[in-house]
Design a protein around this motif. Structure first.
Motif, PDB file in Angstrom:
ATOM      1  N   VAL A 157      79.837   2.588 -46.572  1.00 33.87           N
ATOM      2  CA  VAL A 157      79.147   2.094 -47.773  1.00 33.87           C
ATOM      3  C   VAL A 157      78.713   0.641 -47.573  1.00 33.87           C
ATOM      4  N   ALA A 158      79.574  -0.169 -46.936  1.00 26.94           N
ATOM      5  CA  ALA A 158      79.254  -1.579 -46.722  1.00 26.94           C
ATOM      6  C   ALA A 158      78.039  -1.767 -45.834  1.00 26.94           C
ATOM      7  N   GLN A 159      77.699  -0.756 -45.028  1.00 27.08           N
ATOM      8  CA  GLN A 159      76.575  -0.867 -44.100  1.00 27.08           C
ATOM      9  C   GLN A 159      75.418   0.058 -44.471  1.00 27.08           C
ATOM     10  N   GLY A 160      75.454   0.560 -45.708  1.00 29.03           N
ATOM     11  CA  GLY A 160      74.349   1.367 -46.196  1.00 29.03           C
ATOM     12  C   GLY A 160      74.279   2.759 -45.596  1.00 29.03           C
ATOM     13  N   ILE A 161      75.399   3.298 -45.139  1.00 31.24           N
ATOM     14  CA  ILE A 161      75.434   4.641 -44.555  1.00 31.24           C
ATOM     15  C   ILE A 161      75.960   5.612 -45.613  1.00 31.24           C
ATOM     16  N   PRO A 162      75.184   6.634 -45.985  1.00 32.85           N
ATOM     17  CA  PRO A 162      75.658   7.575 -47.010  1.00 32.85           C
ATOM     18  C   PRO A 162      76.828   8.407 -46.503  1.00 32.85           C
ATOM     19  N   VAL A 163      77.728   8.748 -47.416  1.00 33.10           N
ATOM     20  CA  VAL A 163      78.931   9.507 -47.084  1.00 33.10           C
ATOM     21  C   VAL A 163      78.909  10.829 -47.844  1.00 33.10           C
ATOM     22  N   PHE A 164      79.005  11.912 -47.113  1.00 35.68           N
ATOM     23  CA  PHE A 164      79.159  13.245 -47.692  1.00 35.68           C
ATOM     24  C   PHE A 164      80.551  13.740 -47.291  1.00 35.68           C
ATOM     25  N   ALA A 165      81.411  13.941 -48.274  1.00 32.10           N
ATOM     26  CA  ALA A 165      82.806  14.252 -47.983  1.00 32.10           C
ATOM     27  C   ALA A 165      83.235  15.522 -48.695  1.00 32.10           C
ATOM     28  N   ALA A 166      83.849  16.446 -47.936  1.00 31.89           N
ATOM     29  CA  ALA A 166      84.389  17.688 -48.492  1.00 31.89           C
ATOM     30  C   ALA A 166      85.908  17.552 -48.590  1.00 31.89           C
ATOM     31  N   ASP A 167      86.431  17.732 -49.789  1.00 31.39           N
ATOM     32  CA  ASP A 167      87.864  17.546 -50.047  1.00 31.39           C
ATOM     33  C   ASP A 167      88.434  18.840 -50.637  1.00 31.39           C
ATOM     34  N   PRO A 168      88.850  19.784 -49.785  1.00 30.09           N
ATOM     35  CA  PRO A 168      89.334  21.073 -50.296  1.00 30.09           C
ATOM     36  C   PRO A 168      90.630  20.959 -51.103  1.00 30.09           C
ATOM     37  N   PRO A 209      88.717  10.554 -55.862  1.00 32.39           N
ATOM     38  CA  PRO A 209      88.601   9.246 -56.531  1.00 32.39           C
ATOM     39  C   PRO A 209      87.320   8.492 -56.199  1.00 32.39           C
ATOM     40  N   PHE A 210      86.566   8.929 -55.182  1.00 32.95           N
ATOM     41  CA  PHE A 210      85.299   8.284 -54.848  1.00 32.95           C
ATOM     42  C   PHE A 210      84.125   8.922 -55.611  1.00 32.95           C
ATOM     43  N   TYR A 211      84.417   9.794 -56.576  1.00 29.65           N
ATOM     44  CA  TYR A 211      83.355  10.288 -57.453  1.00 29.65           C
ATOM     45  C   TYR A 211      82.613   9.091 -58.057  1.00 29.65           C
ATOM     46  N   GLY A 212      81.279   9.087 -57.939  1.00 25.02           N
ATOM     47  CA  GLY A 212      80.483   8.027 -58.544  1.00 25.02           C
ATOM     48  C   GLY A 212      80.447   6.738 -57.755  1.00 25.02           C
ATOM     49  N   PHE A 213      81.143   6.651 -56.624  1.00 31.73           N
ATOM     50  CA  PHE A 213      81.114   5.440 -55.808  1.00 31.73           C
ATOM     51  C   PHE A 213      79.752   5.358 -55.122  1.00 31.73           C
ATOM     52  N   PRO A 214      79.147   4.164 -55.055  1.00 30.73           N
ATOM     53  CA  PRO A 214      77.793   4.051 -54.474  1.00 30.73           C
ATOM     54  C   PRO A 214      77.721   4.660 -53.072  1.00 30.73           C
ATOM     55  N   GLY A 215      76.738   5.507 -52.864  1.00 37.24           N
ATOM     56  CA  GLY A 215      76.508   6.095 -51.556  1.00 37.24           C
ATOM     57  C   GLY A 215      77.445   7.222 -51.190  1.00 37.24           C
ATOM     58  N   CYS A 216      78.339   7.645 -52.111  1.00 38.43           N
ATOM     59  CA  CYS A 216      79.315   8.691 -51.822  1.00 38.43           C
ATOM     60  C   CYS A 216      79.012   9.954 -52.616  1.00 38.43           C
ATOM     61  N   LEU A 253      78.926  -4.337 -53.145  1.00 38.65           N
ATOM     62  CA  LEU A 253      78.098  -4.317 -51.934  1.00 38.65           C
ATOM     63  C   LEU A 253      77.365  -2.984 -51.815  1.00 38.65           C
ATOM     64  N   GLY A 254      78.030  -1.893 -52.139  1.00 40.21           N
ATOM     65  CA  GLY A 254      77.401  -0.579 -52.092  1.00 40.21           C
ATOM     66  C   GLY A 254      76.286  -0.429 -53.098  1.00 40.21           C
ATOM     67  N   GLN A 255      76.465  -1.008 -54.280  1.00 38.58           N
ATOM     68  CA  GLN A 255      75.417  -0.929 -55.292  1.00 38.58           C
ATOM     69  C   GLN A 255      74.148  -1.625 -54.815  1.00 38.58           C
ATOM     70  N   ARG A 256      74.297  -2.717 -54.104  1.00 44.02           N
ATOM     71  CA  ARG A 256      73.118  -3.406 -53.562  1.00 44.02           C
ATOM     72  C   ARG A 256      72.484  -2.588 -52.442  1.00 44.02           C
ATOM     73  N   ASN A 257      73.345  -2.000 -51.572  1.00 47.23           N
ATOM     74  CA  ASN A 257      72.809  -1.244 -50.432  1.00 47.23           C
ATOM     75  C   ASN A 257      72.089   0.028 -50.860  1.00 47.23           C
ATOM     76  N   PHE A 258      72.564   0.653 -51.927  1.00 43.97           N
ATOM     77  CA  PHE A 258      72.006   1.957 -52.342  1.00 43.97           C
ATOM     78  C   PHE A 258      71.209   1.874 -53.639  1.00 43.97           C
ATOM     79  N   ALA A 259      70.714   0.664 -53.961  1.00 39.06           N
ATOM     80  CA  ALA A 259      69.974   0.489 -55.223  1.00 39.06           C
ATOM     81  C   ALA A 259      68.733   1.375 -55.266  1.00 39.06           C
ATOM     82  N   ASP A 260      67.985   1.410 -54.194  1.00 40.02           N
ATOM     83  CA  ASP A 260      66.742   2.197 -54.151  1.00 40.02           C
ATOM     84  C   ASP A 260      66.852   3.313 -53.118  1.00 40.02           C
TER      85      ASP A 260
END
Length: 659
Positions: free
Chosen positions: A329-340, A347-354, A534-541
């Motif tokens: 997130v700090a480097q503007g890389i999107p995260v797709f995570a599967a948590d069975p 807990p990262f629901y709604g976190f920027p870029g997650c 930092l994530g909000q700035r990286n993933f604003a647009d």
């Protein structure tokens, strides 16, 4: 012939001593006779003569005792040299002088022509043996190889009390380690100490004779364990079998709790770290033994496109995944995570870029989306190869792979589909092909399992991290053939791991502690919020590369003060609930695995007619059968032992918590 010459010389020495003693006694008798004659016959000249004969007689007797003692001391030193040079050594060629405390300090002797006197190591070993025998600080040796002959003179130097104590410590180290080298002579040197007045070595250098044990990983671990037990602390041993040399160094003390340093890892403010690079972003997850932050470098040129994380419950796997997520997130890389398990990453629901998938349908959809994105990018690269340089990285995390497989099997059955669930093939395709598409895959499991690597996929996960201890079998599965002892003796500290940040030799690390984004407080909360901003700035647009509508979940609005703090605040279940749980044991999800894949902490079904699993306490190699393993299991009646063939299949419970 040489032995007889030696014996003849010893006999000659004893004969000379005896002759002196007899002569002295005769002189004393003559003195007594003269004295008696002078007294009885008024022989006045006899008195001075008696005195003279008496003095000479006493001197000769004393001299005979001295000669006998010197002969005995020489014989003892000759016997010592014979033990070093061989029983056929001719002790008559020994010249010994300057005795101190019964030991000669200046010796000159010939040795057999067959001795390898051209070998510096042989000379060093013989000189060191003589030094210890003389009890001196050093030996000045003059070699005459043509004769062959050597003269050794023992020298005493003026040393301080601390140097004397250090020499005692070095001698003790040699005595401690010598048995491990069996019948090979060992020389120990300590070139540096931890401080000026310290008795704790900073480095122990070892030189030894030719042996084959130094090529065994197990033997190296024994050296480290012995040093830790007898010298204290934890040691790292390295050996060069080609030179018969090695050394021991203290392992730096790693912290037991290492809070995440925060956004300074990624904002370029730390001069000790490489400047952040969009082409080679690094996801930091811990410190090495030198206190240096280490992480996983991804990007187009990375040789480690995917990562495998292994950690038992409570080992710290979740916090490692959180570190990777925050770094992405700090480097503007999107995260797709599967948590069975639906509790670790949600807990990262709604976190920027997650984007988090937790239900079976969401997990299946996310896997399909990642596979579709990979194929879409491949088609674009095929049409225009230059597009490969413009692709932005994507981080795909699939935690608890075995549980995810079981969940997807059930979904496959519910949808009444046939064959193997397509998501399994998608996961294998991502592991094999996603690198060029800039999709970096992270797989999380609780323990090494051969079924994870049956298709050779281990080699695709060159970035590996194993938390806490693993079994020798697990170590070999994770790190490769012959690596049976990597991490088997790690301290049982949460977050302690063996990792391969450079992709080759695993190193010991302490991973960062990252708190739950929902319940974090104090400094942990400040760290999480700094990453959120930092994530909000990286993933604003930011426009995601796939449809993320199935994964858009808002973070629950939970007041941390309202969370339960103890057992009294948690509903533990009624007796009916417990009875229902016990009645469902027969329906536990299990997997058939070979006995050699079982690890301590597993729950297994020992027999087919068993309805309750048993816990595996320990797994050992069967000392009576190399093709079997010995299991220690805990049953209702206590601990039992079972010996099973390595290839014997056992049902292992996939969800231990359900049992």
């Amino acid at each position: 012939m040489q032995q007889s010459a030696s014996n003849k010389q010893s006999t000659d020495k004893r004969s000379a001593s005896d002759m002196l003693r007899i002569t002295g006694v005769v002189l004393l008798v003559v003195a007594l006779v003269l004295g008696g004659a002078a007294y009885q016959f008024a022989f006045t000249a006899g008195i001075p003569l008696a005195i003279c004969f008496g003095i000479v007689g006493v001197a000769v007797v004393v001299l005979s005792v001295f000669v006998a003692r010197r002969a005995e001391q020489r014989e003892r030193f000759a016997a010592f040299l014979a033990s070093e040079l061989g029983a056929d050594w001719d002790s008559s060629k020994l010249k010994a002088r300057k005795y101190k405390d019964g030991v000669p300090l200046d010796v000159d002797f010939e040795y057999q022509k067959r001795q390898p006197d051209h070998d510096p190591e042989w000379r060093r070993q013989l000189t060191e043996a003589v030094r210890r025998r003389m009890h001196v600080d050093e030996i000045k040796a003059t070699w005459k190889a043509r004769k062959p002959r050597v003269r050794m003179v023992g020298l005493m130097t003026i040393i301080s009390e601390i140097d004397k104590a250090r020499q005692v410590a070095i001698d003790r180290i040699r005595l401690v380690l010598q048995p491990l080298f069996r019948n090979v002579e060992l020389a120990v040197d300590v070139p540096s100490w931890q401080s000026e007045d310290s008795l704790h070595p900073n480095r122990i250098e070892l030189a030894y004779g030719v042996t084959t044990v130094d090529g065994s990983d197990l033997w190296v671990r024994r050296v480290e364990a012995t040093a830790g037990l007898k010298l204290g602390g934890r040691w790292r041993a390295q050996f060069d079998p080609t030179k018969d040399r090695g050394f021991l160094e203290p392992r730096p003390v790693l912290p037991t709790n290492l809070p995440h340093p925060g956004v300074k890892l990624y904002d370029g403010s730390d001069p000790s770290l490489p400047k952040p690079s969009p082409k080679a972003p690094c996801l930091y997850y811990g410190h090495d033994e030198n206190g240096k932050p280490r992480g996983w470098v991804i990007g187009k040129k990375s040789t480690m496109p995917h990562m495998l994380i292994i950690g038992p419950t409570g080992g710290g796997k979740t916090t490692v995944l959180r570190s990777l997520i925050l770094g992405a997130v700090a480097q503007g890389i999107p995260v797709f995570a599967a948590d069975p398990k639906m509790i670790e990453l949600t807990p990262f629901y709604g976190f920027p870029g997650c984007y988090i998938a937790s239900t079976p349908d969401e997990i299946a959809t996310m896997i399909e989306a990642m596979e579709a994105l990979m194929m879409e990018r491949y088609r674009a690269i095929k049409a225009n190869p230059h597009i490969a340089d413009t692709l932005s990285p994507v981080l795909f995390i699939l935690d608890e792979l075995l549980i995810a497989r079981q969940v997807l099997k059930r979904l496959h059955a519910q949808r009444k589909l046939r064959g193997t669930p397509r998501w399994f093939e998608d996961i294998q395709a991502l592991a094999a092909l996603a690198r060029s598409a800039q999709i970096n895959v992270v797989i999380g499991v609780q323990r090494p399992d051969a079924s994870l690597f049956d298709d050779g996929s281990r080699d695709n996960f060159r970035q590996r991290l194993a938390l806490m201890r693993v079994s020798p079998q697990g170590s070999e599965m994770l790190w490769g053939p012959g690596q049976r002892f990597v991490g088997v003796d790690l301290p049982m500290v949460q977050g302690r791991a063996m990792a391969s940040p450079d992709g080759d030799t695993p190193i010991e690390m302490q991973t960062f502690w990252v708190a739950d984004p929902i319940t974090a407080s104090g400094q942990d909360r400040e760290t999480i919020e700094a990453f959120r901003e930092l994530g909000q700035r990286n993933f604003a647009d930011y426009k995601p590369p796939v449809d993320v509508s199935p994964f858009l979940n808002d973070m629950p609005d939970i007041d941390p003060a309202s969370l339960p703090t103890g057992g009294d605040d948690i509903d533990l279940g009624t007796a009916d609930d417990i009875q229902d749980a016990q009645s469902s044991l027969a329906n536990l999800d299990t997997q058939d695995v070979k006995a050699e894949q079982i690890a301590a902490g597993d729950q297994i079904m020992l027999d087919e007619d068993e309805t309750e699993p048993v816990e595996v306490v320990d797994v050992e190699e069967d000392e009576f059968d190399e093709d079997a393993v010995r299991l220690t299991v805990r049953t209702a009646s206590g601990e039992e032992y079972r010996s099973l063939g390595r290839d014997h299949y056992v049902s292992r419970v996939l969800f231990p918590d359900a049992a």
